[in-house]
Design a protein around this motif. Structure first.
Motif, PDB file in Angstrom:
ATOM      1  N   PRO A  27       0.909  -1.167  -0.013  1.00 19.25           N
ATOM      2  CA  PRO A  27      -0.268  -0.061  -0.449  1.00 19.25           C
ATOM      3  C   PRO A  27       0.461   1.726  -0.136  1.00 19.25           C
ATOM      4  O   PRO A  27       1.552   1.567   0.592  1.00 19.25           O
ATOM      5  CB  PRO A  27      -0.918   0.389   1.329  1.00 19.25           C
ATOM      6  CG  PRO A  27       0.006  -1.257   2.031  1.00 19.25           C
ATOM      7  CD  PRO A  27       0.639  -1.893   0.956  1.00 19.25           C
ATOM      8  N   ASN A  28       0.231   2.149  -0.646  1.00 19.30           N
ATOM      9  CA  ASN A  28       1.350   3.663  -0.665  1.00 19.30           C
ATOM     10  C   ASN A  28       2.631   3.460  -1.192  1.00 19.30           C
ATOM     11  O   ASN A  28       2.010   5.123  -2.120  1.00 19.30           O
ATOM     12  CB  ASN A  28       1.008   4.685   1.072  1.00 19.30           C
ATOM     13  CG  ASN A  28      -0.535   4.452   1.390  1.00 19.30           C
ATOM     14  OD1 ASN A  28      -1.084   4.859   1.022  1.00 19.30           O
ATOM     15  ND2 ASN A  28       0.016   3.522   2.756  1.00 19.30           N
ATOM     16  N   LEU A  31       2.782   6.142  -4.582  1.00 18.75           N
ATOM     17  CA  LEU A  31       2.875   7.477  -3.672  1.00 18.75           C
ATOM     18  C   LEU A  31       4.044   7.698  -4.500  1.00 18.75           C
ATOM     19  O   LEU A  31       4.409   8.743  -4.311  1.00 18.75           O
ATOM     20  CB  LEU A  31       1.826   7.899  -3.484  1.00 18.75           C
ATOM     21  CG  LEU A  31       0.769   8.057  -2.640  1.00 18.75           C
ATOM     22  CD1 LEU A  31       0.849   7.926  -0.985  1.00 18.75           C
ATOM     23  CD2 LEU A  31      -0.333   8.197  -3.413  1.00 18.75           C
ATOM     24  N   LEU A  32       5.076   6.649  -4.940  1.00 19.88           N
ATOM     25  CA  LEU A  32       6.486   6.969  -4.615  1.00 19.88           C
ATOM     26  C   LEU A  32       7.025   8.291  -5.495  1.00 19.88           C
ATOM     27  O   LEU A  32       6.030   7.754  -7.231  1.00 19.88           O
ATOM     28  CB  LEU A  32       7.331   5.712  -4.830  1.00 19.88           C
ATOM     29  CG  LEU A  32       7.224   5.157  -3.871  1.00 19.88           C
ATOM     30  CD1 LEU A  32       8.230   3.937  -4.666  1.00 19.88           C
ATOM     31  CD2 LEU A  32       8.433   5.354  -3.324  1.00 19.88           C
ATOM     32  N   ARG A  35       6.099  12.108  -3.168  1.00 24.34           N
ATOM     33  CA  ARG A  35       6.095  12.359  -1.490  1.00 24.34           C
ATOM     34  C   ARG A  35       7.261  11.833  -0.687  1.00 24.34           C
ATOM     35  O   ARG A  35       7.227  10.894  -1.535  1.00 24.34           O
ATOM     36  CB  ARG A  35       5.068  12.363  -0.919  1.00 24.34           C
ATOM     37  CG  ARG A  35       3.365  14.346  -0.603  1.00 24.34           C
ATOM     38  CD  ARG A  35       2.444  14.074  -0.583  1.00 24.34           C
ATOM     39  NE  ARG A  35       1.495  12.976  -1.895  1.00 24.34           N
ATOM     40  CZ  ARG A  35       0.302  12.522  -1.870  1.00 24.34           C
ATOM     41  NH1 ARG A  35      -0.353  12.319  -0.382  1.00 24.34           N
ATOM     42  NH2 ARG A  35      -0.257  12.102  -2.601  1.00 24.34           N
ATOM     43  N   TYR A  40      11.516   7.946   0.778  1.00 27.32           N
ATOM     44  CA  TYR A  40      11.505   7.106  -0.443  1.00 27.32           C
ATOM     45  C   TYR A  40      12.285   6.883  -1.579  1.00 27.32           C
ATOM     46  O   TYR A  40      12.159   6.471  -2.734  1.00 27.32           O
ATOM     47  CB  TYR A  40       9.822   6.657  -0.213  1.00 27.32           C
ATOM     48  CG  TYR A  40       9.756   6.327   1.148  1.00 27.32           C
ATOM     49  CD1 TYR A  40       9.860   4.886   1.580  1.00 27.32           C
ATOM     50  CD2 TYR A  40       8.196   6.909   1.512  1.00 27.32           C
ATOM     51  CE1 TYR A  40       9.348   4.725   2.635  1.00 27.32           C
ATOM     52  CE2 TYR A  40       7.429   6.352   2.482  1.00 27.32           C
ATOM     53  CZ  TYR A  40       7.691   5.288   3.405  1.00 27.32           C
ATOM     54  OH  TYR A  40       7.383   4.640   4.728  1.00 27.32           O
ATOM     55  N   ALA A  94       5.370  -3.038   2.383  1.00 24.83           N
ATOM     56  CA  ALA A  94       5.379  -1.639   2.612  1.00 24.83           C
ATOM     57  C   ALA A  94       4.817  -1.816   4.341  1.00 24.83           C
ATOM     58  O   ALA A  94       4.913  -2.790   5.225  1.00 24.83           O
ATOM     59  CB  ALA A  94       4.043  -0.827   2.253  1.00 24.83           C
ATOM     60  N   ALA A  95       3.591  -1.018   4.783  1.00 24.38           N
ATOM     61  CA  ALA A  95       2.775  -0.790   5.731  1.00 24.38           C
ATOM     62  C   ALA A  95       2.743  -2.551   6.180  1.00 24.38           C
ATOM     63  O   ALA A  95       2.211  -2.737   7.872  1.00 24.38           O
ATOM     64  CB  ALA A  95       1.809   0.194   6.468  1.00 24.38           C
ATOM     65  N   HIS A 118      13.002  -3.170   1.308  1.00 23.03           N
ATOM     66  CA  HIS A 118      12.513  -1.495   1.501  1.00 23.03           C
ATOM     67  C   HIS A 118      13.515  -0.637   1.507  1.00 23.03           C
ATOM     68  O   HIS A 118      14.585  -0.590   1.417  1.00 23.03           O
ATOM     69  CB  HIS A 118      12.816  -2.049   3.665  1.00 23.03           C
ATOM     70  CG  HIS A 118      11.091  -3.147   4.096  1.00 23.03           C
ATOM     71  ND1 HIS A 118      10.055  -3.389   4.090  1.00 23.03           N
ATOM     72  CD2 HIS A 118      11.770  -4.057   4.532  1.00 23.03           C
ATOM     73  CE1 HIS A 118       9.830  -3.719   4.806  1.00 23.03           C
ATOM     74  NE2 HIS A 118      10.706  -4.501   4.908  1.00 23.03           N
ATOM     75  N   LEU A 119      12.565   0.152   0.866  1.00 26.57           N
ATOM     76  CA  LEU A 119      13.538   1.398   0.269  1.00 26.57           C
ATOM     77  C   LEU A 119      14.171   2.037   2.417  1.00 26.57           C
ATOM     78  O   LEU A 119      15.436   2.366   1.936  1.00 26.57           O
ATOM     79  CB  LEU A 119      12.689   2.832  -0.122  1.00 26.57           C
ATOM     80  CG  LEU A 119      11.881   1.453  -1.544  1.00 26.57           C
ATOM     81  CD1 LEU A 119      10.260   3.013  -1.557  1.00 26.57           C
ATOM     82  CD2 LEU A 119      12.412   2.019  -2.721  1.00 26.57           C
ATOM     83  N   SER A 120      13.583   2.275   2.589  1.00 24.58           N
ATOM     84  CA  SER A 120      14.078   2.647   3.734  1.00 24.58           C
ATOM     85  C   SER A 120      14.541   1.946   5.110  1.00 24.58           C
ATOM     86  O   SER A 120      14.332   0.832   4.710  1.00 24.58           O
ATOM     87  CB  SER A 120      13.003   3.920   4.808  1.00 24.58           C
ATOM     88  OG  SER A 120      12.223   3.320   5.494  1.00 24.58           O
ATOM     89  N   ARG A 125      14.388   3.349  11.911  1.00 23.77           N
ATOM     90  CA  ARG A 125      12.600   4.866  12.172  1.00 23.77           C
ATOM     91  C   ARG A 125      12.113   4.045  13.163  1.00 23.77           C
ATOM     92  O   ARG A 125      12.692   3.913  14.223  1.00 23.77           O
ATOM     93  CB  ARG A 125      12.101   4.071  10.642  1.00 23.77           C
ATOM     94  CG  ARG A 125      12.669   5.062   9.024  1.00 23.77           C
ATOM     95  CD  ARG A 125      12.155   4.919   8.266  1.00 23.77           C
ATOM     96  NE  ARG A 125      10.725   5.211   7.992  1.00 23.77           N
ATOM     97  CZ  ARG A 125       9.918   5.260   7.460  1.00 23.77           C
ATOM     98  NH1 ARG A 125       9.678   3.957   6.501  1.00 23.77           N
ATOM     99  NH2 ARG A 125       8.592   6.237   7.629  1.00 23.77           N
TER     100      ARG A 125
HETATM  101  O1  CA2 Z   1      11.113   1.505   3.207  1.00 18.96           O
HETATM  102  C1  CA2 Z   1       9.554   1.255   2.519  1.00 18.96           C
HETATM  103  O2  CA2 Z   1      10.203   0.534   1.488  1.00 18.96           O
HETATM  104  C2  CA2 Z   1       8.498   1.112   4.058  1.00 18.96           C
HETATM  105  O3  CA2 Z   1       8.275  -0.523   2.744  1.00 18.96           O
HETATM  106  C3  CA2 Z   1       7.426   1.759   2.909  1.00 18.96           C
HETATM  107  C4  CA2 Z   1       5.827   1.533   3.860  1.00 18.96           C
HETATM  108  C5  CA2 Z   1       6.275   1.988   5.202  1.00 18.96           C
HETATM  109  O4  CA2 Z   1       5.339   1.728   5.878  1.00 18.96           O
HETATM  110  C6  CA2 Z   1       7.468   0.922   5.792  1.00 18.96           C
HETATM  111  O5  CA2 Z   1       7.504   0.239   7.750  1.00 18.96           O
HETATM  112  C7  CA2 Z   1       8.893   1.415   5.318  1.00 18.96           C
HETATM  113  C8  CA2 Z   1       5.483   2.745   2.968  1.00 18.96           C
HETATM  114  C9  CA2 Z   1       4.862   2.818   2.227  1.00 18.96           C
HETATM  115  C10 CA2 Z   1       4.563   4.879   1.759  1.00 18.96           C
HETATM  116  O6  CA2 Z   1       5.208   4.998   0.392  1.00 18.96           O
HETATM  117  C11 CA2 Z   1       4.884   6.523  -0.253  1.00 18.96           C
HETATM  118  C12 CA2 Z   1       5.642   6.753  -0.706  1.00 18.96           C
HETATM  119  C13 CA2 Z   1       5.182   8.294  -1.071  1.00 18.96           C
HETATM  120  C14 CA2 Z   1       4.557   9.022  -0.315  1.00 18.96           C
HETATM  121  C15 CA2 Z   1       4.056   8.310   0.842  1.00 18.96           C
HETATM  122  C16 CA2 Z   1       4.348   7.391   1.632  1.00 18.96           C
END
Ligand code: CA2
Length: 176
Positions: A27-28, A31-32, A35, A40, A94-95, A118-120, A125
């Motif tokens: 999920p989300n 949006l990469l 924001r 990310y 993701a989440a 995971h990107l981050s 965190r």
């Molecule tokens: O670091 C990652 O790839 C995560 O899986 C990304 C998830 C986060 O909940 C995990 O803890 C780590 C969130 C993805 C949301 O992506 C966004 C991208 C742009 C703007 C807002 C959200």
């Protein structure tokens, strides 16, 4: 009766005789690039997917990408992955990484090897991001390397598929 998954090199999705890697985005991630670049990066999901499909094409491997915001849709896709004889999965849950026993169970039920991306760096965190429901099942985890992490995970998948015996086991053991 027990059945055993064996190595396969054909799928029902237009990639006959090519190994099939499924890249799943949770999920989300749609949006990469728009924001939160601090966490990310600036690459869009399309940029990442194009790069992965291109790497797959160069290696003669069918790379399929799929993003969904809904847990059930990701679970359904995993059920289809068994039917489609997917050989390897790269997944950024993701989440759902930190919440979803249902997605974990679906992935475990496929018995398809996977790398978690995971990107981050989830360990640098908030503490609620430190636990993953997937890592203990994964062949490996890449966290904190941005979009490059997907590339590394796919490179690993390509090597893994090359090292596969006709029975589906690995010719060489992975390092522990
Ligand atoms: O670091 C990652 O790839 C995560 O899986 C990304 C998830 C986060 O909940 C995990 O803890 C780590 C969130 C993805 C949301 O992506 C966004 C991208 C742009 C703007 C807002 C959200």
């Amino acid at each position: 009766m027990t059945t055993k998954r064996t190595s396969r090199a054909s799928t029902q999705s237009g990639s006959t005789l090519r190994p099939h890697v499924l890249v799943l985005h949770g999920p989300n991630l749609n949006l990469l690039g728009n924001r939160e670049p601090k966490h990310y990066g600036i690459a869009t999901l399309d940029d990442i997917n194009r790069m992965l499909v291109g790497l797959g094409e160069a290696a003669g491997v069918h790379v399929e990408t799929f993003q969904q915001n809904h847990e059930g849709a990701l679970i359904d896709k995993l059920h289809e992955a068994v039917r489609d004889r997917v050989d390897f999965i790269v997944i950024n849950p993701a989440a759902y990484t930190h919440t979803s026993v249902a997605l974990r169970d679906a992935l475990a039920a496929t018995a398809i090897p996977f790398v978690e991306v995971h990107l981050s760096n989830i360990h640098a965190r908030e503490s609620f991001r430190h636990h993953s429901y997937f890592s203990d099942l994964a062949v490996g985890v890449v966290s904190g390397l941005g979009a490059h992490g997907y590339e590394l995970a796919l490179e690993y998948a390509l090597r893994y598929l090359q090292n596969r015996t006709p029975h589906g086991s690995q010719k060489t053991e992975k390092a522990h």
